[in-house]
Write an enzyme that holds these catalytic residues in place. Structure first.
Site, PDB file in Angstrom:
ATOM      1  N   GLU A  58       0.819  -1.220   0.000  1.00 25.47           N
ATOM      2  CA  GLU A  58       0.000   0.000   0.000  1.00 25.47           C
ATOM      3  C   GLU A  58       0.851   1.268   0.000  1.00 25.47           C
ATOM      4  O   GLU A  58       0.575   2.226   0.725  1.00 25.47           O
ATOM      5  CB  GLU A  58      -0.974  -0.009   1.188  1.00 25.47           C
ATOM      6  CG  GLU A  58      -1.954  -1.174   1.118  1.00 25.47           C
ATOM      7  CD  GLU A  58      -2.977  -1.210   2.244  1.00 25.47           C
ATOM      8  OE1 GLU A  58      -2.697  -0.627   3.300  1.00 25.47           O
ATOM      9  OE2 GLU A  58      -4.037  -1.818   2.059  1.00 25.47           O
ATOM     10  N   ASP A 113      -8.636  -8.797   3.911  1.00 26.55           N
ATOM     11  CA  ASP A 113      -8.290  -7.754   4.874  1.00 26.55           C
ATOM     12  C   ASP A 113      -9.320  -7.637   5.988  1.00 26.55           C
ATOM     13  O   ASP A 113     -10.082  -6.683   6.023  1.00 26.55           O
ATOM     14  CB  ASP A 113      -8.156  -6.414   4.136  1.00 26.55           C
ATOM     15  CG  ASP A 113      -7.524  -5.335   5.003  1.00 26.55           C
ATOM     16  OD1 ASP A 113      -7.007  -5.666   6.086  1.00 26.55           O
ATOM     17  OD2 ASP A 113      -7.564  -4.158   4.600  1.00 26.55           O
ATOM     18  N   GLU A 156     -12.201  -2.285  12.407  1.00 28.95           N
ATOM     19  CA  GLU A 156     -12.261  -1.542  11.144  1.00 28.95           C
ATOM     20  C   GLU A 156     -13.449  -1.952  10.280  1.00 28.95           C
ATOM     21  O   GLU A 156     -14.214  -1.114   9.813  1.00 28.95           O
ATOM     22  CB  GLU A 156     -10.958  -1.757  10.363  1.00 28.95           C
ATOM     23  CG  GLU A 156     -10.956  -1.050   9.004  1.00 28.95           C
ATOM     24  CD  GLU A 156      -9.626  -1.189   8.282  1.00 28.95           C
ATOM     25  OE1 GLU A 156      -8.702  -1.830   8.829  1.00 28.95           O
ATOM     26  OE2 GLU A 156      -9.500  -0.635   7.173  1.00 28.95           O
TER      27      GLU A 156
END
Lengths: 690, 690
Positions: free
Chosen positions: B261, B340, B368
């Site tokens: 990323e 993820d 998240e």
């Protein structure tokens, strides 16, 4: 062609080469006001010989015949041009008229169609954590503010004022309509700095305005309320305005975004927008100031599940009932379309609904929804179409959109949007006529970028806005030609006129890039007037469902069978009923609704056949492939001016065009894939869809 | 029930009431190390009488039999409990074991299943303009940093260390794996401050780690390269590490996100991840430090039009070929699923592919993708399922997901993910066995919020993580019960045990809220393992197509006929082939693929009939309505503990449940509307879909 000086800012449409035809000529400027001094300095800068009496090649006279007048008459005397200006502001406009027309200035009378020709800056003093320093700005930081305060060095502002004066703009609001805490202080603590900015604009006949928060009495004054009917609030505004005018005697007034997207407003006190606007108007009236009160009021927390609420209706629902209630010095500022500066919208019906109110037409020069100055998109044709639109008809049967008609109150075919903004709409009340309407306002696209506008070709939008605000009958392509003649002056041979001194290849290529650019942008983005389909938040690039399930009221309702918003009276939200005849019926019927607005007004099957003869879904495929191809062709065309325009201009435009190519392909592929997946209908031409 | 002291932070699972059963008892702590002092202080805090020789109600002895050992054996002597700890860290674990078990501590031996039980903090020193101070943090600012530096007052860190020690956590990485410029300085300029943080943790037997940038030699050292094979780079790291250990002698090591990323990594130099990890490992080796090298490597700029690239494959493609190449002190840290941290994913095949590499299982305590601590979502059952999963089978034929099986290397049924993380997987190399694998790591959910975790019930996730890392055979619901007994101690009658001192209504309601909360969250969000469908960027709330046309590799490919990602070997991306038998075939076949992972592995029509007997689209409708209804029921249940738990806890949970109700309805309505519009198939039960 090498770049003259990379460290300096680009001269935009006033390069020295644009005035070389005046070099060595004699110029006489009669007048004692400060703007006469400005024009004399311009003449000196052009290399002319200033004479103070007798004949001259060019004489500009301030006749003081019309106090505050901006018009002028061009004549001939003693073999030279003789221009009689109504007042000293007219001297400036006359000067730039001569510059624009070069050696070909014809006799004739020139007056601005709109008394108020305004640019709104959405600049923040501070850098906003989400929106940056310039909200919806795509050209760097603010030319007004740096390091949390008004800039010490205002030389960019001085240059900017000169550029604007050359287009005809005469008002500038210098801060964002979303007034944050820091920015609120411009009204009080920062007044000495505001006065410096005002001085920079005053030298060019431009008056400065401030955006203010309706909650200023609370935020700045420590009051417990901002209720417009509260005497303490009224006193607070009167005192605040008195301090402003003590510092800036020709202050223009306030711009207000109230009860809109979270900004405070009169609704909190059970008051309406007339109460709110008049509160400020009464504080400003003794000094000749104006309130620009924005009509951009809608429910931005709407529930997407609620199909009965239609954002398109909101401005009319809120404001039309208030017609006649606004004071003489209130201008209600209306976005040109009922939504929000999309690439295609119908004209806002509010513009036909308030004959007893001074209405300003609000346009958006900054390219929020039209490519963000990364895409080339010349908006002159779009604005021209809006200004020429006839809210009461007649309908142009061929185009069915009102475009292309002659305009002006005296022209055949009925009043236009421009007439309304000029105070000449049907039934205009004495107040509106006396105030000459509300004029034209637009959000600026300028920042501290060396090219002013990020994309060098986006300068053409700023130029065209000012020129159309002065004279909406001008042809958009002709304006572009004018802009090319000035901006690229000196690239051609020297035959004595600005136009002749442009390399014809440059002229041709710029037209190739920009003439059709608005239509091209429309072709590869949201189709048939449906709007949005952009990434939420920053609004760049495609996201078909990005706003579909949000509180913003911007939906397309695509399902496996069809798409579009039913805004008819018969079966939809009834929005068509906000229009007068003929449009209320033209838009209502599938038989007469123009193709480019079809999905704005109707929900139709993908197999619906357009007036163009193709189906909706095939139209999506065709236009998106054609649009992306056109961007490729445009980028190839631009390659032809390498070494014919300054290197920095060439490089910057080439870089932006490359991004536009990438982005147009992305739009094409996302849109085509989305509609193929949803409709299951293959492209009749068998192109690759993912 | 009123709140004891609103100004103080919540005691989490260590309120004073949790240790009142020790009040007045005699406690003897034999040991000379600093942790013996810590335990003595705990005993004093509990109101126990410390004795230094002779019999005691509770004796804790540091036998120093196993240097660095953390285990302990509970026995009886002279009518009291007698605990023999392997080393002084064992004293701390033994102490909290006694606290947890209250008056019911049974004789027995206790050793951690995993040697490394680690929390990763994604805290930034500065406040990041987009991500905030704690990336993916939902509990306020950082407890470590304020005002751009390490906090002067580390009292919250000291309290945090005590709480973690009580769960069994023994490692903490104190900064974000995305290492920005400011945070890079922790490795150099800030070392004295890091030493203060390390001291706070050291008092509880916890070692501190730092996340570092692979580009540190360039960013901090001014070198021209970060090439792992460059001697200058190697020297730079050796020097940097030497300075760290000179300041923090028990420093744990580095955590690295490289080539991930946008973070720098060895790929820039044509090196692989073994080269990169070993570079740091060799610098750390002389001091006993460890590199946690994250396997979260994928192409985050992939083209959505490219159907051949599958992000799920990426970690295995990158890392499996490197098995055996990593040094002894490298731990490759593998996210539990191939994507993820979604609410449902298969177990990552990397965990079965690297027997010669120490592998850590990476979990995410911060929510998240599981409600961001606004939704109640107890993740213990999810982690338990992952830890118990048998990568080599046997398949639990009933559930077909491996859940519920006995685990532990000695248990029947074959090795589990926990066994792999403990270095006991099949074919484990001597290096892996000697290093006891890589253990378990997780992203923390803690911030400077008074409740530590925003949602007070999210504390249960942090607690359960530490306990499962110590003993993965623990039952998740039982752990929740343990957490309730500690956290709500003192709400019931006083019968001498922690468990008995909890109001049974509180216990029942907390179980009602949390026991099924993971399944509930799954039911109203992305269905059948397809993942994502969240708002891009912040990842909260639904946006079905939000990531569909992005570069992130997270697609669902829904069209008018069906949905899901074909990851089969036969017709898809071949991801199933990364699994060993039996899973490579279980997942490959529609006949055996578990329902809850169906859309992760297969693209099916909406009319596909699940093993449950319902169609895919009807499953979406049913689960989303049921999920939203369940949240309503849970919120109603919570009302039953008003006045039975502290007011501030009650209010905060009630407020979060109200938001969860709103959000669950939004998920329900968006998802149902999306699939109705796309499929055209109505809900068989005729419920309202918009």
């Amino acid at each position: 062609m090498t770049t003259p000086d990379r460290s300096s800012v680009h001269p935009a449409w006033l390069p020295d080469a644009a005035t070389t035809f005046l070099c060595g000529r004699t110029v006489r400027v009669d007048g004692t006001g400060p703007l006469a001094q400005t024009v004399r300095a311009e003449a000196r800068r052009a290399g002319a010989t200033l004479v103070h009496d007798g004949a001259a090649d060019l004489t500009l006279r301030d006749t003081a015949a019309v106090p505050g007048g901006e018009g002028f008459a061009v004549g001939q005397r003693d073999g030279g041009l003789d221009v009689a200006a109504d007042d000293d502001a007219g001297l400036v406009h006359a000067w730039f008229h001569v510059v624009r027309t070069g050696g070909a200035t014809e006799p004739g009378r020139h007056d601005p169609a709109h008394a108020l020709r305004m640019l709104d800056h959405w600049d923040n003093v501070d850098v906003h954590p989400v929106m940056g320093q310039v909200e919806r700005g795509y050209a760097g930081g603010s030319i007004f503010y740096a390091d949390g305060r008004v800039r010490e060095d205002l030389s960019r502002v001085e240059q900017y004022a000169r550029l604007l004066a050359a287009t005809g703009v005469n008002r500038v609001a210098i801060n964002n309509v979303n007034v944050h805490r820091r920015e609120a202080l411009l009204l009080t603590d920062d007044l000495p700095d505001v006065a410096r900015v005002a001085a920079a604009f005053r030298a060019w006949g431009i008056r400065v305005h401030l955006s203010v928060s309706f909650a200023a009495p609370m935020v700045l004054g420590g009051l417990a309320t901002s209720d417009p009917l509260d005497p303490g609030v009224q006193d607070w505004w009167a005192d605040a305005v008195a301090r402003v005018y003590a510092t800036v005697p020709d202050f223009g007034g306030f711009v207000v975004k109230a009860d809109s997207e979270g900004q405070p407003g009169p609704f909190a006190y059970g008051r309406d927008h007339a109460d709110g606007a008049n509160l400020l108007a009464r504080a400003l009236a003794p000094y000749g100031g104006t309130v620009h009160w924005r009509a951009f009021v809608y429910d931005h927390t709407q529930d997407w599940r609620d199909r009965s609420t239609d954002r398109a209706r909101a401005a009319h629902d809120h404001f039309a009932p208030l017609d006649g209630r606004f004071d003489d010095n209130v201008v209600v500022q209306v976005k040109h379309g009922p939504m929000d500066f999309q690439v295609r919208e119908p004209v806002s019906p509010v513009l036909a609904a308030m004959p007893r109110t001074r209405l300003a037409l609000e346009l958006q020069v900054t390219q929020e929804y039209t490519g963000q100055q990364r895409h080339a998109c010349y908006l002159g044709p779009w604005w021209s179409e809006v200004l020429r639109f006839r809210p009461w008809g007649p309908v142009d049967a061929a185009a069915c959109v009102g475009a292309g008609a002659d305009i002006g109150a005296g022209a055949d075919g009925g009043p236009t949007v421009s007439d309304v903004a000029a105070g000449l709409g049907p039934g205009a009340s004495p107040r509106v006529v006396a105030g000459r309407g509300g004029g034209v306002a637009a959000v600026s696209n300028v920042g501290d970028d060396p090219f002013w506008t990020g994309h060098p070709l986006a300068q053409a939008n700023l130029y065209a806005f000012g020129r159309l605000a002065w004279d909406p009958t001008l042809d958009a392509t002709g304006l572009l030609d004018e802009w090319v003649s000035l901006t690229f002056a000196g690239t051609g041979d020297e035959d004595g006129t600005a136009a002749g001194r442009v390399d014809p290849v440059v002229r041709e290529v710029v037209h190739r890039v920009l003439d059709g650019s608005w239509a091209t942008y429309e072709s590869y983005t949201a189709p048939l007037g449906v709007g949005f389909m952009v990434r939420p938040g920053h609004h760049y690039g495609p996201d078909v469902d990005g706003y579909e399930y949000t509180p913003w009221g911007t939906y397309h309702f695509a399902d496996r069978d069809g798409i579009g918003v039913d805004r008819t009276r018969a079966t939809g939200t009834g929005f068509t009923g906000q229009y007068p005849e003929p449009w209320r019926d033209v838009y209502e019927s599938l038989d007469t609704c123009p193709d480019e607005l079809l999905l704005f007004f109707h929900h139709v099957p993908y197999t619906h056949v357009l007036r163009s003869g193709t189906t909706v879904v095939q139209h999506v495929y065709d236009t998106h492939f054609a649009g992306a191809d056109e961007v490729d062709a445009v980028a190839a065309a631009w390659a032809g001016v390498e070494s014919r325009v300054p290197d920095d201009v060439f490089d910057r435009v080439a870089e932006r065009l490359a991004e536009q190519q990438r982005s147009a392909r992305e739009w094409r592929d996302q849109l085509c894939t989305y509609f193929l997946r949803k409709s299951g209908i293959p492209d009749a031409r068998g192109r690759t869809i993912y």
